[in-house]
Motif scaffolding. Structure first.
Motif, short mmCIF file in Angstrom:
data_model
loop_
_atom_site.label_atom_id
_atom_site.label_comp_id
_atom_site.label_asym_id
_atom_site.label_seq_id
_atom_site.Cartn_x
_atom_site.Cartn_y
_atom_site.Cartn_z
N LYS A 85 0.80 -1.27 0.10
CA LYS A 85 -0.06 -0.04 -0.05
C LYS A 85 0.98 1.30 -0.14
CE LYS A 85 -3.66 2.38 2.70
NZ LYS A 85 -4.58 2.61 3.66
N TYR A 86 2.03 1.22 0.67
CA TYR A 86 2.79 2.45 0.66
C TYR A 86 4.10 2.31 0.08
CZ TYR A 86 -0.62 3.54 4.29
OH TYR A 86 -1.82 3.49 5.01
N ALA A 87 4.87 1.00 0.02
CA ALA A 87 5.99 0.99 -0.50
C ALA A 87 5.85 0.54 -1.97
CB ALA A 87 6.98 -0.20 0.07
N LYS A 88 6.38 1.26 -2.98
CA LYS A 88 6.12 1.20 -4.52
C LYS A 88 7.47 0.91 -5.24
CE LYS A 88 1.73 1.78 -4.11
NZ LYS A 88 0.86 1.02 -3.83
N ALA A 89 8.57 1.43 -4.76
CA ALA A 89 9.93 1.54 -5.43
C ALA A 89 10.40 0.09 -5.20
CB ALA A 89 10.85 2.61 -5.06
N TYR A 90 11.08 -0.32 -6.11
CA TYR A 90 12.04 -1.57 -6.08
C TYR A 90 11.41 -2.73 -6.12
CZ TYR A 90 15.33 2.47 -5.73
OH TYR A 90 15.91 3.63 -6.23
N LEU A 91 10.00 -2.97 -6.22
CA LEU A 91 9.44 -4.08 -6.09
C LEU A 91 9.27 -4.82 -7.34
CD1 LEU A 91 6.47 -3.16 -3.83
CD2 LEU A 91 8.45 -4.25 -3.26
N LYS A 92 9.31 -6.07 -7.51
CA LYS A 92 9.17 -6.75 -8.84
C LYS A 92 7.95 -6.30 -9.45
CE LYS A 92 11.23 -10.72 -9.84
NZ LYS A 92 11.54 -12.54 -9.42
N GLY A 93 7.86 -5.78 -10.59
CA GLY A 93 6.83 -5.64 -11.37
C GLY A 93 6.33 -4.23 -11.19
N SER A 94 7.05 -3.42 -10.13
CA SER A 94 6.51 -1.82 -10.19
C SER A 94 7.11 -1.23 -11.24
CB SER A 94 7.45 -1.58 -8.65
OG SER A 94 6.87 -0.45 -8.32
N LYS A 95 6.10 -0.23 -11.30
CA LYS A 95 6.45 0.85 -12.25
C LYS A 95 6.16 2.28 -11.62
CE LYS A 95 4.24 -1.90 -15.80
NZ LYS A 95 3.12 -2.12 -16.63
N VAL A 96 6.80 3.15 -12.06
CA VAL A 96 6.48 4.74 -11.68
C VAL A 96 5.12 5.11 -11.73
CG1 VAL A 96 7.03 6.98 -12.13
CG2 VAL A 96 8.75 5.42 -12.44
N SER A 97 4.28 4.46 -12.46
CA SER A 97 3.13 5.02 -12.67
C SER A 97 2.20 4.27 -11.48
CB SER A 97 2.33 4.28 -14.13
OG SER A 97 2.46 3.06 -14.08
N ASN A 98 2.46 3.05 -10.97
CA ASN A 98 2.16 2.85 -9.60
C ASN A 98 2.06 3.59 -8.67
OD1 ASN A 98 3.38 -0.29 -10.67
ND2 ASN A 98 1.29 -0.03 -10.57
N ASN A 99 2.97 4.30 -8.40
CA ASN A 99 3.18 5.30 -7.35
C ASN A 99 2.65 6.67 -7.71
OD1 ASN A 99 4.48 6.26 -4.93
ND2 ASN A 99 5.88 7.58 -6.09
N ALA A 100 2.71 6.87 -8.84
CA ALA A 100 1.76 8.03 -9.41
C ALA A 100 0.50 7.82 -9.11
CB ALA A 100 2.19 8.43 -10.80
N GLU A 101 -0.09 6.76 -9.37
CA GLU A 101 -1.50 6.70 -9.27
C GLU A 101 -2.21 6.61 -7.71
OE1 GLU A 101 -5.37 5.43 -10.21
OE2 GLU A 101 -3.88 5.78 -11.57
N THR A 102 -1.24 6.49 -6.84
CA THR A 102 -1.53 6.66 -5.18
C THR A 102 -1.69 8.13 -5.10
OG1 THR A 102 -0.07 4.50 -4.74
CG2 THR A 102 -0.74 6.08 -3.01
N HIS A 103 -0.93 9.16 -5.91
CA HIS A 103 -0.87 10.56 -5.17
C HIS A 103 -1.63 11.29 -6.60
CE1 HIS A 103 2.11 9.53 -2.40
NE2 HIS A 103 2.73 8.85 -3.41
N LYS A 104 -2.61 10.74 -7.30
CA LYS A 104 -3.08 11.47 -8.34
C LYS A 104 -4.18 12.53 -8.05
CE LYS A 104 -7.23 8.03 -9.26
NZ LYS A 104 -7.50 7.19 -10.31
N GLU A 105 -4.64 12.31 -6.45
CA GLU A 105 -5.69 13.31 -6.24
C GLU A 105 -4.96 14.38 -5.52
OE1 GLU A 105 -8.83 13.30 -7.19
OE2 GLU A 105 -8.31 11.39 -8.00
N ASN A 106 -3.69 14.46 -5.15
CA ASN A 106 -2.88 15.55 -4.30
C ASN A 106 -2.79 16.63 -5.32
OD1 ASN A 106 -3.11 13.31 -2.80
ND2 ASN A 106 -0.81 13.14 -2.50
N SER A 107 -2.63 17.57 -4.42
CA SER A 107 -2.50 18.97 -5.03
C SER A 107 -0.95 19.59 -4.94
CB SER A 107 -3.45 19.98 -4.67
OG SER A 107 -3.47 20.24 -3.07
N HIS A 108 -0.37 19.08 -4.01
CA HIS A 108 1.29 19.30 -3.52
C HIS A 108 2.01 18.22 -3.75
CE1 HIS A 108 -1.40 22.58 -1.90
NE2 HIS A 108 -0.38 23.45 -2.07
N PHE A 109 3.18 18.30 -4.22
CA PHE A 109 4.20 17.38 -4.37
C PHE A 109 5.60 18.07 -4.29
CE2 PHE A 109 0.96 16.49 -7.48
CZ PHE A 109 0.47 15.02 -7.21
N LEU A 110 6.49 17.37 -3.74
CA LEU A 110 7.61 17.63 -3.15
C LEU A 110 8.65 16.57 -4.00
CD1 LEU A 110 9.91 19.19 -1.52
CD2 LEU A 110 9.75 17.14 0.15
N PHE A 111 9.36 17.15 -4.74
CA PHE A 111 10.33 16.30 -5.64
C PHE A 111 11.88 16.52 -4.83
CE2 PHE A 111 6.88 17.03 -8.57
CZ PHE A 111 6.96 15.66 -8.96
#
Length: 124
Positions: A85-111
């Motif tokens: 639910k929270y860890a998205k990176a470095y998992l087998k089959g994981s994509k950047v889009s999986n992480n982005a999907e989790t945050h699609k409703e957020n209005s603020h991001f920190l890179f």
């Protein structure tokens, strides 16, 4: 992810013997590769171009160290359960889009990009 049990490491000696058996490397070679005094020699420095200009420095492990890393990952690390639910990176089959999907409703991001992170590590 189906939780699997990692093998139990009974002792350092058993662990090194197992690693030696499965990689075909001698115990002495494995211990030398894990030494902080020789470890930096196990990587080669390469640079690749960044999309927006400049270059990215990578430290690529040598063949022997990479073999050990792959074995440890397969034998131990891949079997550790991860809260997907929270860890998205470095998992087998994981994509950047999986992480982005989790945050699609957020209005603020920190890179954040830590400049020269690995160069800043003191191995002493």
């Amino acid at each position: 992810m189906v939780e699997q049990k990692s093998p139990i490491i009974e002792s350092y000696d058993d662990f090194i013997q197992d690693l030696s058996f499965h990689t075909g490397m001698s115990v002495g070679k494995i211990e030398a590769l894990s030494s902080k005094f020789i470890n930096f020699k196990c990587y080669r420095k390469v640079s690749i171009p960044k999309k927006r200009g400049g270059e990215r420095i990578l430290y690529v492990p040598g063949v022997e160290l990479k073999l050990i890393q792959y074995y440890l990952c397969h034998r131990y690390l891949e079997k550790i359960a991860v809260n997907n639910k929270y860890a998205k990176a470095y998992l087998k089959g994981s994509k950047v889009s999986n992480n982005a999907e989790t945050h699609k409703e957020n209005s603020h991001f920190l890179f954040v990009d830590v400049h020269s992170f690995f160069d800043s590590i003191d191995y002493d």
